[in-house]
Design an enzyme around this catalytic site. Structure first.
Site, mmCIF file in Angstrom:
data_model
loop_
_atom_site.group_PDB
_atom_site.id
_atom_site.type_symbol
_atom_site.label_atom_id
_atom_site.label_comp_id
_atom_site.label_asym_id
_atom_site.label_seq_id
_atom_site.Cartn_x
_atom_site.Cartn_y
_atom_site.Cartn_z
ATOM 1 N N ARG A 53 -30.984 15.558 27.770
ATOM 2 C CA ARG A 53 -32.240 15.020 28.284
ATOM 3 C C ARG A 53 -33.430 15.959 28.100
ATOM 4 O O ARG A 53 -34.474 15.575 27.547
ATOM 5 C CB ARG A 53 -32.113 14.740 29.802
ATOM 6 C CG ARG A 53 -31.425 13.457 30.153
ATOM 7 C CD ARG A 53 -30.664 13.638 31.465
ATOM 8 N NE ARG A 53 -29.478 14.406 31.141
ATOM 9 C CZ ARG A 53 -28.325 13.840 30.828
ATOM 10 N NH1 ARG A 53 -28.183 12.551 30.895
ATOM 11 N NH2 ARG A 53 -27.288 14.579 30.470
ATOM 12 N N THR A 54 -33.285 17.199 28.580
ATOM 13 C CA THR A 54 -34.440 18.108 28.611
ATOM 14 C C THR A 54 -34.897 18.446 27.190
ATOM 15 O O THR A 54 -36.093 18.388 26.884
ATOM 16 C CB THR A 54 -34.060 19.394 29.379
ATOM 17 O OG1 THR A 54 -33.421 19.017 30.595
ATOM 18 C CG2 THR A 54 -35.279 20.229 29.686
ATOM 19 N N LYS A 81 -24.938 37.299 15.936
ATOM 20 C CA LYS A 81 -24.827 38.615 15.269
ATOM 21 C C LYS A 81 -25.365 39.716 16.172
ATOM 22 O O LYS A 81 -25.547 40.850 15.747
ATOM 23 C CB LYS A 81 -25.626 38.601 13.965
ATOM 24 C CG LYS A 81 -25.151 37.575 12.955
ATOM 25 C CD LYS A 81 -26.090 37.578 11.749
ATOM 26 C CE LYS A 81 -25.952 36.279 10.972
ATOM 27 N NZ LYS A 81 -27.107 36.039 10.108
ATOM 28 N N ARG A 103 -34.210 27.253 27.748
ATOM 29 C CA ARG A 103 -33.077 27.069 28.671
ATOM 30 C C ARG A 103 -32.111 28.214 28.415
ATOM 31 O O ARG A 103 -31.771 28.497 27.263
ATOM 32 C CB ARG A 103 -32.366 25.743 28.445
ATOM 33 C CG ARG A 103 -31.060 25.677 29.240
ATOM 34 C CD ARG A 103 -30.468 24.328 29.323
ATOM 35 N NE ARG A 103 -31.280 23.441 30.131
ATOM 36 C CZ ARG A 103 -30.880 22.218 30.496
ATOM 37 N NH1 ARG A 103 -29.680 21.783 30.135
ATOM 38 N NH2 ARG A 103 -31.656 21.443 31.220
ATOM 39 N N HIS A 133 -35.411 24.720 37.653
ATOM 40 C CA HIS A 133 -35.554 23.715 36.584
ATOM 41 C C HIS A 133 -36.820 22.922 36.970
ATOM 42 O O HIS A 133 -36.747 21.772 37.410
ATOM 43 C CB HIS A 133 -34.313 22.833 36.547
ATOM 44 C CG HIS A 133 -34.188 21.961 35.330
ATOM 45 N ND1 HIS A 133 -35.216 21.790 34.414
ATOM 46 C CD2 HIS A 133 -33.158 21.199 34.879
ATOM 47 C CE1 HIS A 133 -34.803 20.969 33.454
ATOM 48 N NE2 HIS A 133 -33.559 20.598 33.709
HETATM 49 N N1 CP Z 1 -31.020 17.062 33.822
HETATM 50 C C1 CP Z 1 -30.832 17.854 32.769
HETATM 51 O O1 CP Z 1 -31.304 18.989 32.720
HETATM 52 O O2 CP Z 1 -30.067 17.302 31.766
HETATM 53 P P1 CP Z 1 -29.712 18.021 30.397
HETATM 54 O O3 CP Z 1 -28.772 19.158 30.714
HETATM 55 O O4 CP Z 1 -29.062 16.967 29.542
HETATM 56 O O5 CP Z 1 -30.985 18.542 29.805
#
Ligand code: CP
Length: 313
Positions: A53-54, A81, A103, A133
């Site tokens: 999603r993100t 590496k 992320r 998040h």
């Molecule tokens: N909600 C969320 O962060 O989903 P993803 O891990 O698929 O990005």
């Protein structure tokens, strides 16, 4: 605002400004049109942890604002590496990247770049360890605000009651949501096994339940289910998944007891049959796919805010 690494860095006015901008972006998204506000900018998605999603919604959001996009996944990169995070960031910055959506499995990774003296890139935290998040919380509040538009009095979420259920301990979504919902005036309660309830929420016994049936005797506008983060559990937090489901799953019989107006949310990905029953996830009162769609509008708003007026702030 130079970076977005944590909800803690936002004032209530900042948060409402993002939600208001997202409303405008929502019109662009639903009309399937584009804006040219980020033409000439480059946004890199740096994902050291998996995401559907993100990552995809940030890419779509950047493209809808006419930015160039680069997708970096640690798998298949020079990270294998031994290249450091600092050198990876400097390498992409040398290629002309203006903003990085990151992320990372380590809490604090986004702040490490944002607070550094060696990088000038704009940083958006797309989830760091068990820490934050922020865009998930913003899209969740946006979804709640949109759904309850008639019930609300102002532009915030005052008067709404939200129950967050499940693995609160490991959840960056729960932490970001709690901070943002409180900032916007919503009342937040939690339901979790004692082993998955962090001390910070156990200190508010009036708002913390260890029994989902008991929690659901109260009326909530939103029941937000959390994913059981099995990959972050290095010891047994509950006797068995069957026992967890029997005590904490939002199943069909518990769902039937919700008020007619109560909506069900989940940030995804879901463990269907574990924290949420198959039928409940797909029920009419589920906003789970609305959350996904709204994520594009909210991420458009954040990118626009950080990059479109660069140089004017
Ligand atoms: N909600 C969320 O962060 O989903 P993803 O891990 O698929 O990005």
């Amino acid at each position: 605002m130079k970076h977005l690494t944590s909800i803690a860095n936002l004032s209530k006015a900042d948060a409402i400004d993002i939600l208001d901008r997202a409303e405008q972006m929502d019109v662009v998204r639903t009309n399937k049109t584009k804006l040219a506000t980020l033409a000439g900018k480059t946004v890199a998605n740096l994902f050291f942890e998996d995401s559907t999603r993100t990552r995809i919604s940030f890419e779509l959001a950047a493209k809808k604002l006419s930015a160039e996009t680069i997708n970096f996944a640690s798998k298949g990169s020079s990270t294998s590496k031994g290249e450091s995070l600092r050198d990876t960031v400097l390498t992409l910055e040398a290629m002309g990247v203006d903003a990085m959506v990151i992320r990372h499995q380590h809490s604090g990774a986004a702040d490490y770049i944002a607070n550094s003296s060696w990088s000038k890139v704009k940083v958006i935290n797309a989830g760091d360890g068990t820490h934050q998040h922020p865009t998930q919380a913003l899209l969740d509040s946006f979804t709640i605000r949109k759904h309850f538009a008639e019930k609300r009095v102002g532009t915030d979420l005052s008067g709404l009651r939200v129950l967050i259920v499940g693995d609160v301990l490991h959840s960056r979504v729960a932490k970001s949501n709690t901070e943002l919902l409180n900032l916007l005036g919503a009342e937040v309660a939690f339901c979790a096994p004692r082993t998955l309830a962090p001390e910070s929420i156990s200190l508010s016994p009036n708002q913390t339940y260890n029994d989902l049936d008991l929690a659901l005797e109260n009326e909530f506008d939103v029941v937000m289910m959390l994913r059981l983060q099995l990959e972050r559990m290095n010891s047994a937090f509950f006797p068995s998944q069957q026992e967890y489901s029997s005590l904490f799953q939002l199943n069909a019989s518990r769902s039937k007891r919700l008020s007619k107006h109560t909506v069900v949310m989940h940030p995804g990905p879901m463990n269907r049959g574990l924290e949420i029953a198959e039928s409940v996830a797909d029920d009419d009162n589920s906003l789970i796919l609305d959350q996904v769609s709204n994520g594009i509008s909210v991420r458009m708003a954040v990118l626009d805010l950080l990059l479109a007026n660069e140089g004017n702030s």
